[in-house]
Design a protein around this motif. Structure first.
Motif, PDB file in Angstrom:
ATOM      1  N   VAL A   1      -9.072  90.893  84.055  1.00 15.31           N
ATOM      2  CA  VAL A   1      -9.618  91.488  83.224  1.00 15.31           C
ATOM      3  C   VAL A   1     -10.154  89.871  81.820  1.00 15.31           C
ATOM      4  N   LEU A   2     -10.211  88.880  82.481  1.00 17.75           N
ATOM      5  CA  LEU A   2     -11.062  87.940  81.737  1.00 17.75           C
ATOM      6  C   LEU A   2     -12.262  88.263  82.449  1.00 17.75           C
ATOM      7  N   CYS A   3     -13.298  88.887  83.349  1.00 18.53           N
ATOM      8  CA  CYS A   3     -14.246  88.777  83.882  1.00 18.53           C
ATOM      9  C   CYS A   3     -14.554  90.299  83.143  1.00 18.53           C
ATOM     10  N   LEU A   4     -13.669  91.327  83.316  1.00 17.00           N
ATOM     11  CA  LEU A   4     -15.018  92.070  82.281  1.00 17.00           C
ATOM     12  C   LEU A   4     -15.141  92.208  80.899  1.00 17.00           C
ATOM     13  N   GLY A   5     -14.409  90.728  80.275  1.00 19.85           N
ATOM     14  CA  GLY A   5     -15.174  90.605  79.320  1.00 19.85           C
ATOM     15  C   GLY A   5     -16.335  89.408  79.016  1.00 19.85           C
ATOM     16  N   PHE A   6     -16.760  88.974  79.854  1.00 19.38           N
ATOM     17  CA  PHE A   6     -17.305  87.930  79.852  1.00 19.38           C
ATOM     18  C   PHE A   6     -18.492  88.965  79.556  1.00 19.38           C
ATOM     19  N   TYR A   7     -19.607  87.469  78.729  1.00 21.81           N
ATOM     20  CA  TYR A   7     -20.953  87.561  77.855  1.00 21.81           C
ATOM     21  C   TYR A   7     -21.530  86.439  78.083  1.00 21.81           C
ATOM     22  N   ILE A   8     -20.801  84.961  78.398  1.00 20.86           N
ATOM     23  CA  ILE A   8     -21.595  84.254  77.694  1.00 20.86           C
ATOM     24  C   ILE A   8     -22.313  83.960  79.095  1.00 20.86           C
ATOM     25  N   THR A   9     -21.354  83.638  80.294  1.00 24.41           N
ATOM     26  CA  THR A   9     -21.705  83.552  81.639  1.00 24.41           C
ATOM     27  C   THR A   9     -22.672  84.040  82.042  1.00 24.41           C
ATOM     28  N   PRO A  10     -22.579  85.258  81.828  1.00 26.80           N
ATOM     29  CA  PRO A  10     -23.702  86.455  82.669  1.00 26.80           C
ATOM     30  C   PRO A  10     -25.055  86.069  82.143  1.00 26.80           C
ATOM     31  N   ALA A  11     -24.746  86.851  80.761  1.00 31.07           N
ATOM     32  CA  ALA A  11     -26.121  86.176  79.644  1.00 31.07           C
ATOM     33  C   ALA A  11     -27.218  85.193  79.962  1.00 31.07           C
ATOM     34  N   ALA A  12     -25.986  84.218  80.044  1.00 35.89           N
ATOM     35  CA  ALA A  12     -26.798  82.472  80.565  1.00 35.89           C
ATOM     36  C   ALA A  12     -27.492  82.424  82.127  1.00 35.89           C
ATOM     37  N   LEU A  13     -26.883  83.051  83.030  1.00 38.74           N
ATOM     38  CA  LEU A  13     -26.698  82.220  84.410  1.00 38.74           C
ATOM     39  C   LEU A  13     -27.719  83.613  85.011  1.00 38.74           C
ATOM     40  N   GLY A  14     -27.544  85.311  84.656  1.00 42.04           N
ATOM     41  CA  GLY A  14     -28.545  86.148  85.106  1.00 42.04           C
ATOM     42  C   GLY A  14     -28.864  87.035  84.971  1.00 42.04           C
ATOM     43  N   GLY A  15     -29.816  87.431  85.699  1.00 46.51           N
ATOM     44  CA  GLY A  15     -31.199  87.747  85.000  1.00 46.51           C
ATOM     45  C   GLY A  15     -31.011  89.603  83.968  1.00 46.51           C
ATOM     46  N   LEU A  16     -31.832  90.178  83.838  1.00 50.55           N
ATOM     47  CA  LEU A  16     -31.715  91.365  82.934  1.00 50.55           C
ATOM     48  C   LEU A  16     -31.002  92.308  84.163  1.00 50.55           C
TER      49      LEU A  16
ATOM     50  N   ASP B   1     -28.931  91.870  85.682  1.00 51.18           N
ATOM     51  CA  ASP B   1     -27.209  91.773  86.056  1.00 51.18           C
ATOM     52  C   ASP B   1     -26.584  91.851  84.798  1.00 51.18           C
ATOM     53  N   ALA B   2     -26.762  92.498  83.828  1.00 59.25           N
ATOM     54  CA  ALA B   2     -26.306  92.345  82.328  1.00 59.25           C
ATOM     55  C   ALA B   2     -25.306  93.044  82.666  1.00 59.25           C
ATOM     56  N   MET B   3     -23.557  92.678  82.124  1.00 58.17           N
ATOM     57  CA  MET B   3     -22.640  93.134  81.732  1.00 58.17           C
ATOM     58  C   MET B   3     -22.069  94.074  80.977  1.00 58.17           C
ATOM     59  N   LEU B   4     -21.320  95.245  80.892  1.00 59.98           N
ATOM     60  CA  LEU B   4     -21.172  96.216  79.986  1.00 59.98           C
ATOM     61  C   LEU B   4     -20.641  94.868  78.332  1.00 59.98           C
ATOM     62  N   SER B   5     -19.944  94.333  78.624  1.00 63.99           N
ATOM     63  CA  SER B   5     -19.477  93.522  76.812  1.00 63.99           C
ATOM     64  C   SER B   5     -21.826  93.385  76.587  1.00 63.99           C
ATOM     65  N   THR B   6     -22.700  92.177  77.583  1.00 64.36           N
ATOM     66  CA  THR B   6     -23.354  92.429  77.011  1.00 64.36           C
ATOM     67  C   THR B   6     -24.056  93.399  76.304  1.00 64.36           C
ATOM     68  N   PHE B   7     -24.447  94.445  76.947  1.00 62.64           N
ATOM     69  CA  PHE B   7     -24.383  95.838  76.734  1.00 62.64           C
ATOM     70  C   PHE B   7     -24.300  96.061  75.032  1.00 62.64           C
ATOM     71  N   ILE B   8     -22.744  96.084  75.133  1.00 58.38           N
ATOM     72  CA  ILE B   8     -22.084  95.959  73.806  1.00 58.38           C
ATOM     73  C   ILE B   8     -23.174  95.613  72.828  1.00 58.38           C
ATOM     74  N   ALA B   9     -22.315  94.056  72.768  1.00 54.68           N
ATOM     75  CA  ALA B   9     -22.900  93.367  71.738  1.00 54.68           C
ATOM     76  C   ALA B   9     -24.225  93.688  71.858  1.00 54.68           C
TER      77      ALA B   9
END
Length: 590
Positions: free
Chosen positions: A212-227, A229-237
């Protein structure tokens, strides 16, 4: 009015302040947000259909689920043997290992993410080391990819997996495994047939928390991942920051929440380890489907009875010998996991003393240059002071409200207590971006966007849950007969609480306050939405610098933030030591 007075005198009335804050900032806005996603009062699924009709959105959704599942699986694969080895260690070593696991958990998420940027970057520790050794001619692409996201997320979530497992494993009666071994079972068989089934509640609760916590990850995928590797939380933000379409953003948020709800319903919230009614028929149906295999297995078992009887007689009175290789492998595994958890923070601390114009490890020269840069820059010190003010306000508010709520819940019926506790914990169990959007809409109606009061209220809806959990755990071991004795001596309810109950639960109250402060001091996602452009906290300042430029001053700030969990543990231990009876202090072994 008389009804409110009667309600205030009952134990359930003590939860009213907590639910008032929860409903005003989160509860009512989340309901309105759901209605907005359905285009109320027309009530249609157009927004959900628009989300699902776009292949890019589906790719981000499945990618979010995939990353969360893989990260959870890695945490289980590493966390279970680590927790088993911790519980098998001696008492002092176990306490030390638990503290070393808790310290990274309490460390700022931004600090740990920044540490991996320093290690995996093109000019990071690994690439510089390989270049100096002549093994590579150009930097390896270790960052801005899926592997870097997994490394960062597992590093952050691994303590969340280990701690529930340790808690459950410590409650397992080790004599059951010894009894299985005494009846001829091999060590692995005794573990697999006895110990592992009893530890499944810890696996279930840890996996649920991590997923559940991984589903809402925003900071770590945005800082360490590429375009890619975007998560749904990044998409919503991104939707909120670019063009805020309330209906479509709400639909995206509730799709993410729906995935979390499905996992909650599948894994369940009962940690007692009892089987659900649907599990027994499944286990009974397998022998019927494989009747021929069962017959063959029974025949082979009959043939092996005489061999097992001889082996059991021979091994019955032999002392159990532990393999030396097993000890060596176990110790190496513990060292590697601890190295993985603690090394990134150690690198940041060492590099913060670099005297050069850029970060290097090991530093060629030692200096306090970047600490002076932090203390001499008003933008950094102002952000730090703002975070301290907000954190103290959140700690005070959530400690008072959460302690009253925990005390009231401890006096209510078990079923009602469980339901109300889950309501209080919803801001923690829901994905962070969903809570942030709901809080933004709630504070927007109250006119508190861009104010410190709004940020304090937003942080408090999660901090209250931490206080309730910690204080409730303390109240579970509280002897109510002490309160009855005080009341029999004509002490009023308030005097009984302040003179008897509160001193005995003080360690839990202080622990909850420290948890609330750290929760507020490390918050980024919710703060970025409700702070507006007028208030900048220290985590927001760090996040902006990490995204736009790697300022070496961040290393000094991160090193200072690493002191928070250590100070937290020292304060908690001092409080616990003072709360112990004098006789127990004099004879700690007893």
């Amino acid at each position: 009015m008389e009804m409110l007075r009667k309600l205030g005198r009952t134990p359930i009335g003590l939860t009213l302040p907590a639910f008032a804050i929860l409903f005003a900032v989160f509860g009512i806005p989340i309901v309105l947000l759901f209605l907005t996603s359905l285009n109320a009062p027309a009530f249609s699924l157009v927004n959900y259909q628009a989300f699902l009709d776009r292949p890019a959105n589906l790719r981000v959704l499945f990618q979010t689920i995939e990353v969360s599942v893989v990260a959870t699986a890695i945490c289980v694969f590493i966390g279970y043997p680590m927790a088993y080895l911790i519980t098998a260690a001696s008492r002092r070593l176990r306490s030390a290992l638990v503290v070393l696991v808790v310290i990274p958990y309490l460390t700022s998420l931004l600090v740990r993410t920044y540490a991996w940027i320093v290690i995996l970057g093109d000019r990071g520790l690994i690439n510089n080391l390989l270049l100096d050794l002549g093994l590579i001619s150009s930097p390896l692409p270790l960052i801005y990819n899926r592997m870097a996201v997994y490394i960062g997320m597992v590093h952050i979530m691994l303590p969340v997996m280990i701690m529930p497992l340790v808690s459950v494993m410590l409650g397992i009666d080790k004599s059951l495994v010894a009894a299985a071994c005494s009846m001829g079972a091999r060590p692995f068989t005794a573990f697999w047939r006895v110990f592992f089934p009893l530890s499944l509640p810890g696996v279930r609760s840890g996996s649920l928390l991590v997923f559940v916590l991984c589903l809402g990850f925003y900071i770590t995928p945005a800082a360490l991942g590429g375009l890619r590797d975007a998560m749904l939380s990044t998409f919503i933000a991104a939707q909120v920051s670019s063009s805020f379409n309330a209906a479509r953003t709400a639909a995206s948020a509730f799709i993410l929440l729906g995935v979390a709800a499905v996992m909650l319903s599948l894994l369940g919230l009962d940690l007692s380890g009892t089987q659900s009614p649907t599990e027994k028929p499944i286990r009974k149906s397998w022998p019927r489907r494989l009747s021929s295999f069962s017959t063959l297995r029974g025949y082979l078992n009959e043939l092996a009875i005489s061999y097992r009887a001889k082996r059991w007689t021979a091994k019955l009175y032999q002392a159990r010998r532990e393999s030396g290789w097993a000890k060596i492998v176990g110790n190496m595994f513990v060292v590697l996991v601890m190295f993985y958890l603690l090394f990134p923070s150690t690198v940041v601390i060492i590099m913060s003393f670099s005297g050069g114009s850029f970060l290097e490890f090991p530093p060629s020269t030692l200096s306090l240059r970047w600490y002076r840069s932090f203390l001499g820059d008003p933008s950094w010190t102002g952000a730090a002071w703002t975070s301290i003010q907000i954190g103290l306000a959140v700690a005070i508010l959530s400690t008072i409200v959460g302690t009253l709520a925990a005390y009231g819940l401890s006096r209510t019926f078990p079923r009602l207590r469980g339901f109300l506790t889950m309501l209080i914990l919803t801001p923690i169990t829901f994905p962070s971006i969903v809570v942030a959007i709901a809080a933004y809409l709630g504070l927007l109606d109250l006119g508190l966007i861009g104010t410190k009061t709004g940020i304090v209220l937003t942080h408090s809806i999660g901090a209250i849950g931490y206080v309730v959990v910690v204080v409730s755990a303390t109240l579970a071991n509280f002897d109510r007969r002490l309160e009855q004795a005080a009341k029999s001596m004509r002490a009023g309810p308030l005097q009984t609480f302040t003179r008897v109950t509160l001193p005995l639960i003080r360690p839990g109250v202080i622990g909850g306050a420290l948890f609330a402060f750290i929760h507020s001091f490390d918050e980024v996602v919710k703060t970025s939405l409700v702070s507006g452009l007028s208030i900048r906290t220290l985590p927001l300042k760090m996040w902006e610098n990490i995204r736009h430029e790697i300022d070496p001053t961040i290393a000094a700030v991160a090193s200072l933030l690493l002191l928070l969990p250590i100070l937290w543990l020292v304060a908690l231990y001092a409080t616990w030591w003072r709360s112990r009876p004098k006789a127990e202090r004099a004879f700690p072994d007893a």
